[in-house]
Scaffold this active site. Sequence first.
Site, short mmCIF file in Angstrom:
data_model
loop_
_atom_site.label_atom_id
_atom_site.label_comp_id
_atom_site.label_asym_id
_atom_site.label_seq_id
_atom_site.Cartn_x
_atom_site.Cartn_y
_atom_site.Cartn_z
N ASN A 149 0.81 -1.23 0.00
CA ASN A 149 0.00 0.00 0.00
C ASN A 149 0.83 1.28 0.00
O ASN A 149 0.48 2.26 -0.65
CB ASN A 149 -1.02 -0.02 1.14
CG ASN A 149 -0.38 -0.03 2.50
OD1 ASN A 149 0.67 -0.65 2.70
ND2 ASN A 149 -0.97 0.66 3.43
N GLY A 225 1.99 -6.04 7.18
CA GLY A 225 1.07 -6.65 6.22
C GLY A 225 -0.21 -7.06 6.92
O GLY A 225 -0.58 -6.51 7.97
N THR A 227 -3.15 -9.24 8.93
CA THR A 227 -3.15 -9.93 10.23
C THR A 227 -3.01 -11.44 10.06
O THR A 227 -2.27 -12.09 10.82
CB THR A 227 -4.45 -9.57 11.00
OG1 THR A 227 -4.38 -8.16 11.27
CG2 THR A 227 -4.57 -10.33 12.30
N ALA A 228 -3.65 -12.02 9.06
CA ALA A 228 -3.55 -13.48 8.87
C ALA A 228 -2.12 -13.88 8.53
O ALA A 228 -1.59 -14.87 9.05
CB ALA A 228 -4.51 -13.94 7.77
N THR A 229 -1.46 -13.08 7.68
CA THR A 229 -0.07 -13.38 7.34
C THR A 229 0.81 -13.24 8.57
O THR A 229 1.70 -14.07 8.81
CB THR A 229 0.45 -12.42 6.23
OG1 THR A 229 -0.54 -12.28 5.23
CG2 THR A 229 1.74 -12.92 5.63
N GLU A 247 3.44 -5.33 12.26
CA GLU A 247 2.54 -4.19 12.04
C GLU A 247 1.43 -4.69 11.13
O GLU A 247 1.68 -4.95 9.95
CB GLU A 247 3.29 -3.02 11.38
CG GLU A 247 4.44 -2.47 12.18
CD GLU A 247 3.98 -1.75 13.44
OE1 GLU A 247 2.80 -1.37 13.53
OE2 GLU A 247 4.81 -1.60 14.35
N CYS A 281 -3.22 1.67 6.25
CA CYS A 281 -3.65 0.96 7.46
C CYS A 281 -4.23 1.92 8.48
O CYS A 281 -4.97 1.50 9.38
CB CYS A 281 -2.47 0.21 8.04
SG CYS A 281 -1.05 1.28 8.31
N GLU A 462 7.37 0.35 15.96
CA GLU A 462 8.42 0.92 15.11
C GLU A 462 8.57 2.39 15.48
O GLU A 462 7.91 2.89 16.38
CB GLU A 462 8.02 0.77 13.63
CG GLU A 462 7.91 -0.69 13.21
CD GLU A 462 7.70 -0.87 11.72
OE1 GLU A 462 6.84 -0.17 11.15
OE2 GLU A 462 8.38 -1.73 11.13
#
Length: 481
Positions: A149, A225, A227-229, A247, A281, A462
């Site tokens: 993104n 990236g 949440t599932a990843t 993140e 995000c 971060e």
Amino acid sequence: MEVLNLIQGELVSAKGGEWLDLTDPSKGSIYGRLPRSGAEDVNLAVESADKAFKSWSDTPHNERAACLNRLADLVSKNANLLSAAESTDNGKPISLASSVDIPRAESNLRFYASAIQHFASESHSMEGVAINYTLRKPLGVVACISPWNLPLYLFTWKVAPALAAGNCVVAKPSEITPVTAYLLSTWVKEAGFPDGVFNIIHGLGTEVGDALVRHPKIAAVSFTGGTATGAHIASVTAPRFKKLSLELGGKNAAIIFDDCDFEDALATTLRSSFSNQGQICLCGSRILVEKSLYPKFRDLLVEKAKKMKVGDPQNPATKMGAVVSKDHRDKILSYIELARSEGGKILCGGSSTTPENEPHLSEGYYIQPTIIEGLNFDCRVNQEEIFGPVVTIQPFESDEEAVYFANSTEFGLAATVWTKDLKRAHNMAAALDTGIVWVNCWLLRDLRTPFGGVKNSGVGREGGFEALQFFTEPQNVCIKL
Ligand code: NAD
């Protein structure tokens, strides 16, 4: 356009000789290719980084900083090229790429070139008995994995602190938007980085990304990236005891009180809803408005959203470009359908579209800015991340109700609060379960501040010294006096 890997200072294709297509989402057409790398390429990159580590970690911090600053100079010198490339690769308006993405990539490099020179370690004196001092040692070879993104913006946000702290890096940009990271890789040698210090490999997350996070010599993974990843990467790295920074996704609330600066709240909420086609995000995708202000705010927001027309991302006047891919467009459209089935009323937008009078863009992936009302706070559309130009709007009756709605999701990245009452703003911020709260603003960033989310929006922070702490291991040395 042909993207290549950067391994051991050389620009190379994947060992397996396979390629993936590069798509221009504004036209829906293929315009180049990138290497479909695999475990063999990961191995070469990690081995080259491992060999370079001793010398790089022994390099004085001001020399490491000089490399980062020279890379920042090259980003600045090539800003127009990078902005055009980011816009083509991602579909974002070139005005956004040239005012936000690329300047921020340059700032990230300069910020960590400076930050490493101010990063102090601690000492603890045991009066007359001993002195402890804490060394902050680089970790070794680290993986930096970034999404599509804000491609170069988020890529540099990871690699800059990792390199500044003395680590060697194997970075993997998103396969959907790899071009600006590739352009950066063509300047790494010129910036003065020794071969092997900074490697960039391209390909699918499930192939090259997965091999990277599993590699035994990868000491830490910094990932931004979905949440599932993130959950998958955590399951792979935790048993291997790798350091992990995540993140992840968001479902951010914009909370608007009756006593806000109306014009500012309206204009900024339009921006926080639809910037980058809603694919940030931090975008506010759930707009909560105090009941007394609700009809006026809703009507004017809808009026403004209807005036936003999608256009050619390469046209400097365009404010709404294409969404990143066909799959992503279809996912967003499926959520609009879901909203209809959940009883939502589409106040504007609600479908795919194409820019007017631009026949060459008729196959591109565009969605009208969409505002939906009438949905319950706990329906799927208000709970799941859509990540497109689609927002919901709903009234609330009290501060407590606003907090309840805002905190109702599994995410906890950011929130925006609009009120002139500072006590209320403070109390709201304290009650919101998010890593970031903006009061009377949005996306106002100071790179020194901690950045990240709670709940399913991530683990760790971060920004500022937080990233340098992540990319180093503290070692306490106790000397008896
Ligand atoms: P994604 O999770 O699909 O991919 C992100 C990166 O991970 C890509 O480089 C991808 O190739 C790689 N990847 C995928 N599977 C992998 C695996 N099994 N192992 C290793 N790497 C793998 O996310 P995306 O669709 O590119 O990005 C959108 C998401 O990113 C949204 O959920 C958004 O909210 C989130 N995001 C979060 C932040 C933040 O700071 N919290 C910032 C930007 C985007």
